[in-house]
Design an enzyme around this catalytic site. Structure first.
Site, short mmCIF file in Angstrom:
data_model
loop_
_atom_site.label_atom_id
_atom_site.label_comp_id
_atom_site.label_asym_id
_atom_site.label_seq_id
_atom_site.Cartn_x
_atom_site.Cartn_y
_atom_site.Cartn_z
N ASN A 147 0.83 -1.21 0.00
CA ASN A 147 0.00 0.00 0.00
C ASN A 147 0.87 1.26 0.00
O ASN A 147 0.39 2.34 0.32
CB ASN A 147 -0.96 0.01 1.20
CG ASN A 147 -0.23 0.04 2.54
OD1 ASN A 147 1.00 0.10 2.60
ND2 ASN A 147 -0.98 0.01 3.63
N HIS A 149 3.31 2.04 1.99
CA HIS A 149 3.80 2.61 3.25
C HIS A 149 5.32 2.57 3.27
O HIS A 149 5.95 1.73 2.63
CB HIS A 149 3.19 1.93 4.48
CG HIS A 149 3.64 0.55 4.80
ND1 HIS A 149 2.78 -0.49 5.03
CD2 HIS A 149 4.88 0.02 4.96
CE1 HIS A 149 3.46 -1.58 5.31
NE2 HIS A 149 4.75 -1.30 5.27
C1 GLP Z 1 7.06 -3.61 6.87
C2 GLP Z 1 8.06 -2.56 7.41
C3 GLP Z 1 8.59 -1.72 6.31
C4 GLP Z 1 8.87 -2.61 5.13
C5 GLP Z 1 7.58 -3.08 4.52
C6 GLP Z 1 7.74 -4.08 3.37
O1 GLP Z 1 5.85 -3.65 7.45
N1 GLP Z 1 7.64 -1.74 8.49
O2 GLP Z 1 9.74 -1.03 6.76
O3 GLP Z 1 9.57 -1.88 4.16
O4 GLP Z 1 6.70 -3.54 5.49
O5 GLP Z 1 8.09 -5.32 3.83
P1 GLP Z 1 8.66 -6.47 2.90
O6 GLP Z 1 10.05 -6.04 2.52
O7 GLP Z 1 8.67 -7.70 3.76
O8 GLP Z 1 7.78 -6.57 1.73
#
Ligand code: GLP
Length: 261
Positions: A147, A149
């Site tokens: 999403n 973030h």
């Molecule tokens: C998490 C973290 C983020 C991270 C994101 C993506 O919730 N708080 O810092 O970048 O989600 O995670 P992933 O790399 O496992 O897709």
């Protein structure tokens, strides 16, 4: 140094597409190693699956005698509220497993929000003060949620927000279910640095892998910045690189891609 783009102006994010995730990891580690070798490095660190390969390369460089973490100070982006640092699913445990236990970093220079603080709001204020005391972050690495973030700044978070306690989106809790057994067990809140903090970093590297990130990547790079797409705030920073694999780049226009490797 002029870090922020002039108010209201956007700077294209410099996108590099890698043929494989392994090549991306290697390039990300090279990017980070150069910044760790600079004087007084203050490094912003991310968790999640995406940077694991980068950390493995950094550990290998250290073991080969090519990378010294002795002068390095680190700030992690975020931590779940209510999770003890010793718990297996804490971001402290993640960082120890993937980096800290394998390199010569001084534990006194490692900073991660305390998820077990009795008063999370107070902990967010303490962390913000620490950042102000030791900052700015010289190099910030980021992943991106599906999403869009960054850290745990969920859609709708104002770009001016600083370190704060945030309520996690259901989508985010589902994406992080593996470490907690089921998504309902994922904490509902986290402490995260804000988008304003991230924008104050001198340089930013944002990484994305896989088709599930393709739309978030497109919105981040190609559309007008909006709090609905937290990572799009990075267009207001003048020194951002984005490393993506082919799947994460699959929705980008050809003219959004600066380098292909
Ligand atoms: C998490 C973290 C983020 C991270 C994101 C993506 O919730 N708080 O810092 O970048 O989600 O995670 P992933 O790399 O496992 O897709």
């Amino acid at each position: 140094m002029d870090i922020m783009a002039t108010e209201g102006t956007c700077v294209p994010i410099v996108v590099t597409v890698f043929e494989t995730a392994e090549e991306l990891d290697h390039a990300a580690a090279q990017w980070m190693a150069e910044r760790i070798k600079a004087p007084n490095p203050v490094i912003g660190l991310a968790t999640g699956n995406t940077p694991i390969g980068m950390y493995a390369h950094l550990v290998a460089m250290h073991k080969a005698g090519k990378l010294d973490f002795g002068q390095c100070r680190t700030f992690n982006l975020d931590e779940y509220v209510g999770v003890l640092p010793e718990a297996d699913n804490s971001f402290t445990a993640y960082m120890r497993e993937h980096l800290f236990d394998h390199v010569n970093i001084d534990p006194a220079r490692v900073h991660i929000p305390r998820g077990d603080a009795l008063d999370p709001e107070e902990e967010a204020r303490r962390y913000e003060e620490l950042l102000n005391q030791h900052g700015p972050i010289t190099a910030q690495v980021l992943g991106i949620g599906s999403n869009a973030h960054i850290g745990f700044n969920e859609p709708g978070t104002p770009f001016e927000r600083r370190t704060h306690v945030t309520r996690l989106a259901e989508e985010t809790r589902k994406a992080n279910a593996a470490e907690f057994g089921s998504w309902e067990n994922v904490p509902e809140e986290a402490i995260t640095v804000g988008i304003a903090n991230i924008l104050e970093s001198q340089e930013v590297l944002i990484m994305a892998k896989g088709a599930s990130k393709a739309e978030a990547v497109r919105l981040t790079v190609e559309e007008q910045p909006t709090p609905d797409v937290p990572a799009s705030a990075l267009q207001m920073h003048s020194s951002v690189e984005m490393f993506v694999d082919r799947e994460a780049a699959s929705r980008l226009r050809a003219d959004s891609i600066v380098h292909r490797r």
